[in-house]
Write a protein that holds these residues in place. Sequence first.
Motif, short mmCIF file in Angstrom:
data_model
loop_
_atom_site.label_atom_id
_atom_site.label_comp_id
_atom_site.label_asym_id
_atom_site.label_seq_id
_atom_site.Cartn_x
_atom_site.Cartn_y
_atom_site.Cartn_z
N GLU A 397 32.91 42.40 42.27
CA GLU A 397 33.63 41.13 42.27
C GLU A 397 32.67 39.95 42.16
O GLU A 397 32.98 38.93 41.53
N VAL A 400 31.88 39.25 38.59
CA VAL A 400 32.96 38.66 37.80
C VAL A 400 33.21 37.21 38.17
O VAL A 400 33.33 36.33 37.31
N ALA A 404 37.99 37.54 39.48
CA ALA A 404 38.18 38.54 40.53
C ALA A 404 38.79 37.93 41.78
O ALA A 404 39.59 38.56 42.47
N TYR A 425 35.16 44.79 33.56
CA TYR A 425 35.86 44.72 34.86
C TYR A 425 37.31 45.16 34.70
O TYR A 425 37.84 45.91 35.51
N GLN A 429 39.28 48.34 36.46
CA GLN A 429 40.45 48.13 37.29
C GLN A 429 41.62 48.98 36.81
O GLN A 429 42.41 49.47 37.60
N MET A 440 44.43 44.56 38.45
CA MET A 440 44.23 43.13 38.34
C MET A 440 45.40 42.33 38.85
O MET A 440 45.30 41.15 39.12
N TYR A 443 45.07 40.21 41.84
CA TYR A 443 44.49 38.88 41.71
C TYR A 443 45.43 37.92 41.00
O TYR A 443 45.05 36.83 40.62
#
Length: 450
Positions: A397, A400, A404, A425, A429, A440, A443
Amino acid sequence: MAAASVVPVAYQQGLVPAAPDWLNKGDNAWQMISAALVGMQGMPGLVILYAGLVKKKWALNSAFMALYAFAAVMPCWVLWGYKMSFGHELLPFWGKAGLAVSQDYLIPQALLPSTHYKNITAAIQPLYPTATMVFFQYAFAAVYFASSSDEYQGLDGLCGYVVHLASGTAGFTAAYWVGPRLKEDREEFPPNNLLLALTGAGILWMGWTGFNGGDPFAANVDSSLAVLNTHICAATSLLVWTCWDVIFFKKPSTIGAIQGMITGLVCITPGAGLVQGWAALVMGILSGSIPWYTMMCLSRQVPLLQQVDDTLGVFHTHAVAGTLGGALTGLFAHPDLSSMFLAVPNSKGAFYHGRGGVLFLKQLVGAMFIIGWNVLVTSIILLVIKVVIPLRMTEEELRVGDNAAHGEEAYALAGKGQREQSTEYSMKQNDAEKSTEYSMKQYGAEVEEP
């Protein structure tokens, strides 16, 4: 026959408390304006300053943390924080918490207990309601996470110690416990938008007018002097810091100018209304020099300063400059100006002979106490938090950044204004989603097809 003048009900004495006899409308207006100026230092000042100074992948997160913190302080402040700072003592160095939300508490004349001597004077019983003082001090707490109360008999006229030295120490301590950035970020961390940072710095500088000009708690002679001294020291410090950059690095640095501005503002804060104009100039020269040395030279020689990843240099701009400002106030505080501001009789700096040297020593002792207290309390708080949640993001994280943390990015630069995506990334994920239902979407963003 002329019509009788009609006085609005709100201003008819004895009927409603909108304009009581003790209210000074000029003082009240100035204090509210000062509170607004202080608040603007944080929102939007620090929001856009931090957003511009950090690497692009952290621009949004840095800005959001400043915004969120500004909002989060308010309920804490009115539910228990204000009375802990300005109410009755529960334990040594610990105030008694309480609500500051009822009209019976907020409408009466403000009253600030003296921590120097057990007496109340006009200097700490301003001519406006408690609601004004609650808002003014909230702005300080929201910007710097510190309350404005003294626990020693020195001079900290405008909260340079309990705001800046405290925040600098706490920030450095937090950086120690959280740990450093990724190696690649420590080696290369270019600001993503210096023009944005300059805008935030300008708001911060002008907002300091309310920061120091409002702390005499009245629109009086002392507030005027505090404002003038603030800008004298800040401008001088910025220019001196820039000169050092030119001398040693052959070029003036925009980031350096911002740092010099901040150190000047921090340094003058303890004594803005207590020193003469020439002293503000001297303080500007020193605040543009000593923190420059600790940041550009000493930090590369002291192991602890190398170990702790102080991303934005808060140790130098706040802890060092704050300690310097308090010590210089102990040297240059003018006896006449001191008596205009504080309920501490016969206070004067060491420069004025007599017992002035005692004040200088008190300033140093006060600095040591505040440093020790903040290291201890900040460490305890972070270790307790660590039991509940991690203090830092995962390595992945951290690579990113904003995407993230928030599922959002500060700038739409890829393609035709589309968001930039971290392909590596996103793919990881997607793989994780199949086995752990972790994607994702956590997030707030969907994984797009390549």
